[in-house]
Design an enzyme around this catalytic site. Structure first.
Site, short mmCIF file in Angstrom:
data_model
loop_
_atom_site.label_atom_id
_atom_site.label_comp_id
_atom_site.label_asym_id
_atom_site.label_seq_id
_atom_site.Cartn_x
_atom_site.Cartn_y
_atom_site.Cartn_z
N PHE A 150 100.53 52.29 9.18
CA PHE A 150 101.93 52.72 9.25
C PHE A 150 102.47 53.20 7.90
O PHE A 150 103.67 53.40 7.76
CB PHE A 150 102.80 51.56 9.77
CG PHE A 150 102.43 51.14 11.16
CD1 PHE A 150 102.88 51.85 12.26
CD2 PHE A 150 101.59 50.06 11.38
CE1 PHE A 150 102.53 51.49 13.55
CE2 PHE A 150 101.22 49.68 12.66
CZ PHE A 150 101.69 50.39 13.75
N LEU A 151 101.59 53.37 6.91
CA LEU A 151 102.10 53.78 5.59
C LEU A 151 102.75 55.15 5.66
O LEU A 151 102.42 55.97 6.51
CB LEU A 151 100.98 53.77 4.54
CG LEU A 151 99.78 54.72 4.67
CD1 LEU A 151 100.10 56.14 4.31
CD2 LEU A 151 98.65 54.21 3.80
N ASN A 209 105.55 56.51 16.15
CA ASN A 209 105.76 57.84 15.58
C ASN A 209 106.56 58.74 16.51
O ASN A 209 107.42 59.51 16.07
CB ASN A 209 104.42 58.50 15.24
CG ASN A 209 103.96 58.13 13.84
OD1 ASN A 209 104.61 57.34 13.15
ND2 ASN A 209 102.84 58.68 13.40
N GLY A 258 107.96 67.44 10.05
CA GLY A 258 106.68 68.10 9.81
C GLY A 258 105.68 67.05 9.39
O GLY A 258 105.81 65.88 9.77
N CYS A 261 101.44 63.82 10.47
CA CYS A 261 101.42 62.82 11.56
C CYS A 261 102.32 63.16 12.73
O CYS A 261 101.84 63.33 13.85
CB CYS A 261 101.78 61.45 10.99
SG CYS A 261 100.49 60.83 9.90
N ARG A 329 100.95 69.81 5.14
CA ARG A 329 100.57 69.99 6.54
C ARG A 329 101.83 70.05 7.41
O ARG A 329 102.67 69.17 7.35
CB ARG A 329 99.64 68.86 6.99
CG ARG A 329 98.26 68.96 6.34
CD ARG A 329 97.35 67.82 6.72
NE ARG A 329 97.59 66.63 5.93
CZ ARG A 329 96.82 65.52 5.99
NH1 ARG A 329 95.77 65.49 6.80
NH2 ARG A 329 97.09 64.47 5.26
#
Ligand SMILES: NC(=O)c1ccc[n+]([C@@H]2O[C@H](COP(=O)([O-])OP(=O)(O)OC[C@H]3O[C@@H](n4cnc5c(N)ncnc54)[C@H](O)[C@@H]3O)[C@@H](O)[C@H]2O)c1
Length: 436
Positions: A150-151, A209, A258, A261, A329
Site C-alpha cells: 500500500f505504499l 485503489n 494518473g 497504479c 506513468r
C-alpha cells in the site's frame, strides 16, 4: 531473516531496503542488468525521498545486495518477494506474464522450503495460479502468500516503515508465522497485521485503489459542476471533508488521477468483474470521467487563444504524475502534451525530478528547462500539472515579466483566486470562479 526480492523497481527496492533496515539480509534480483550495475555501484536508480540514506547504510553494513541471477536470489532467501510489474494488458486485465514467468522458473530452482510472496498488485485468483505454476517443477514444499503493498510513491519509505496496516493472505500457519516475524518490527505502535485468505487479500488492494480513484473522480465531477453553477469547489470540499464519515483526504479536485497504479488497477478490477460475470458500473463511469478530466484544461486553453494554438508556446510546470516522484506513468501532463503538440503548439516543460524520463519519451518534440522561471521565457501561457511544493509560492512578478501573457491554467488549484486577481494574472483553475 534472509530475504529475496525479485523485481527491484519502486516497490521492490523500497521493500528490500526497508527490510534490510530492520536487520534482515536482503538480496534484490532484477532482470535489468544496467539497473543492477547502477545499484551495485551504490546509485539509487529512482527518485524516492529518504531512500538514499537507508540504501547506502544497508549496503555499507553488508545487508543489501543486488544481482541479475534469479538462481542466486532463490538460493539465498527464506522468504521470496515478487515485486514484479503487472501492467495493463490490451483487454484491460493485469498482465501476469512477469509473475507467472518467474513462478515457472522458481519451481525448478528451489531446493528447500520457501515462502513466495505476491507483493505485486494482482487479480483475485493469482495466488492459485502461482501455486500451480511453481508446483509443475517444484520438488520441495513451498507456500504462496498474498501480501499487497500500500505504499505511496513520494512517501514510500515512511509508508513501508510505518504502515497503517499489513495485509497477509495465507492459510498456511507456517507461512503466516514467518510473515509475522518479518513484519512485527514495523507494527510496534499497534497497527494491525491483518491475516485473511489469499483471494480476500488480493481483492483488498484493488478495492482500496478503486475506492480512492472513485473518491477523486467524484470530486472532479463536483468541481466541474461548480463551474457550471458558480459554486467554489474549495468551499464545498472543506464543508464536506469535515464530516468524519467522509474525511478531508482525497477530496482535492484536479486534472484526473494518473500514475502506475490507479489507472491500471481500476481497469483490472473492472475486467476481473466482467470475467466473473459482474459489471462494475461505477468503475465504468470512473474510467470514462477520468479520461475526460485529464485534458479538461485544454478547451479552456483553446478558448483563451480563440482556437488558435498553432505556433503558441505553452510552458508546463510539473510532469510527474504527482509530487515527490520521478514517475511519469499515466501522468496527466503527458496527455496534455500530446494534445498540445497535435494542435501545433510548442511545449516547454520543467519538473524537479521527472525531466529525464519525459525526455526519453519525447526526444526533441518537447523542450525542457532546468529552472521553473527560465521555462516561462517567451511562453504564451503557463499550465500547472503537478503540485510540487516549489510551485506553491512563486515570485508572481517574475512570472508576469517572463510570460508573454499573464495567464495561468492551474490543474492543481495551487493559488487563491482573489490573490491572482490582485496580481493581475488571468487564472483558470478547476471548479472555482474564473478571473476575467
Ligand atoms: N509503484 C507503486 O506506487 C506501487 C504501490 C503498490 C503496489 N504496486 C504494485 O507493485 C508491482 C511493482 O510495481 P513497481 O512500480 O515497483 O514496478 P516497476 O516497474 O518500478 O518495477 C518492476 C521491476 O521488475 C523488474 N523485472 C521485470 N521482469 C523481471 C524478471 N523477470 N525478473 C526480475 N526482475 C524483473 C523490472 O526491471 C523493474 O525493475 C506492480 O504490481 C504494482 O501495481 C506499485
Amino acid at each position: 531473516m534472509k530475504i529475496t526480492v525479485v523485481g527491484t523497481g519502486y516497490v521492490g527496492l523500497v521493500t528490500g531496503t526497508c527490510l534490510a533496515e530492520t536487520g534482515n539480509e536482503v538480496i534484490c534480483v532484477d532482470i535489468d542488468a544496467e539497473k543492477v550495475a547502477m545499484m551495485q555501484q551504490g546509485n539509487v536508480p529512482i527518485y524516492e525521498p529518504h531512500l538514499d540514506v537507508l540504501f547506502h547504510r544497508n549496503i555499507k553494513a553488508g545487508r543489501l545486495k543486488f544481482t541479475t541471477s534469479l538462481e542466486e536470489g532463490l538460493s539465498f532467501g527464506d522468504i521470496v518477494f515478487l515485486a514484479l510489474p503487472t501492467p495493463e494488458d490490451e483487454d484491460g486485465s493485469a498482465d501476469l506474464s512477469y509473475i507467472l514467468g518467474v513462478a515457472e522458473q522458481i519451481g525448478g530452482l528451489i531446493t528447500e522450503y520457501k515462502v513466495i510472496v505476491d507483493k505485486s498488485t494482482v487479480p483475485v485468483g493469482t495466488a492459485e495460479k502461482v501455486v500451480a505454476t511453481i508446483a509443475k517443477n517444484a520438488k520441495v514444499d513451498f507456500d504462496v502468500v498474498s501480501n499487497p503493498e500500500f505504499l505511496r510513491e513520494g512517501f514510500a519509505v515512511d509508508d513501508f516503515l510505518k504502515p497503517e496496516r499489513i495485509v497477509v493472505g495465507s492459510r498456511s500457519e507456517r507461512a503466516i508465522n514467518l510473515m509475522k516475524k518479518l513484519y512485527n518490527p514495523f507494527v510496534r505502535s499497534g497497527n494491525p497485521i491483518i491475516i485473511m485468505d489469499e483471494k480476500s487479500a488480493e481483492l483488498t488492494k484493488y478495492a482500496a485503489n478503486s475506492f480512492l480513484a472513485t473518491k477523486i473522480t467524484f470530486m472532479n465531477e463536483i468541481a466541474n459542476f461548480c463551474e457550471k453553477v458558480g459554486a467554489d469547489v474549495d468551499k464545498v470540499r472543506i464543508g464536506m471533508g469535515t464530516d468524519s464519515r467522509i474525511g478531508k483526504r482525497f477530496l482535492f479536485p484536479g486534472i484526473g488521477y494518473g500514475g502506475s497504479c490507479f489507472p491500471k488497477d481500476v481497469k483490472a478490477l473492472q475486467k476481473s468483474g466482467k470475467d466473473n460475470g459482474y459489471d462494475f458500473e461505477i468503475l465504468d463511469a470512473v474510467i470514462e470521467v477520468n479520461n475526460v478530466q485529464k485534458t479538461i484544461l485544454l478547451p479552456k486553453i483553446a478558448s483563451y487563444f480563440e482556437g488558435k494554438l498553432e505556433g503558441k508556446t505553452i510552458a508546463i510546470w510539473g510532469l510527474a504524475f504527482k509530487p515527490e516522484t520521478d514517475d511519469i506513468r499515466e501522468a496527466p501532463a503527458l496527455y496534455m502534451i500530446d494534445e498540445l503538440l497535435s494542435k501545433g503548439a510548442n511545449v516547454v516543460a520543467f519538473d524537479p525530478e521527472a525531466i529525464p524520463n519525459v525526455k526519453r519519451k519525447y526526444n526533441n518534440e518537447v523542450s525542457f528547462s532546468d529552472s521553473m522561471y527560465n521555462v516561462l521565457e517567451n511562453a504564451d501561457a503557463l499550465i500547472i500539472s503537478t503540485e510540487w511544493s516549489i510551485f506553491r509560492t512563486p515570485d508572481f512578478n517574475k512570472v508576469k515579466e517572463l510570460l508573454n501573457n499573464p495567464v495561468i491554467f492551474d490543474g492543481r488549484n495551487l493559488y487563491d483566486v482573489d490573490d491572482m486577481e490582485k496580481e493581475g494574472i488571468q487564472y483558470i483553475s478547476i471548479g472555482r470562479k474564473k478571473v476575467n
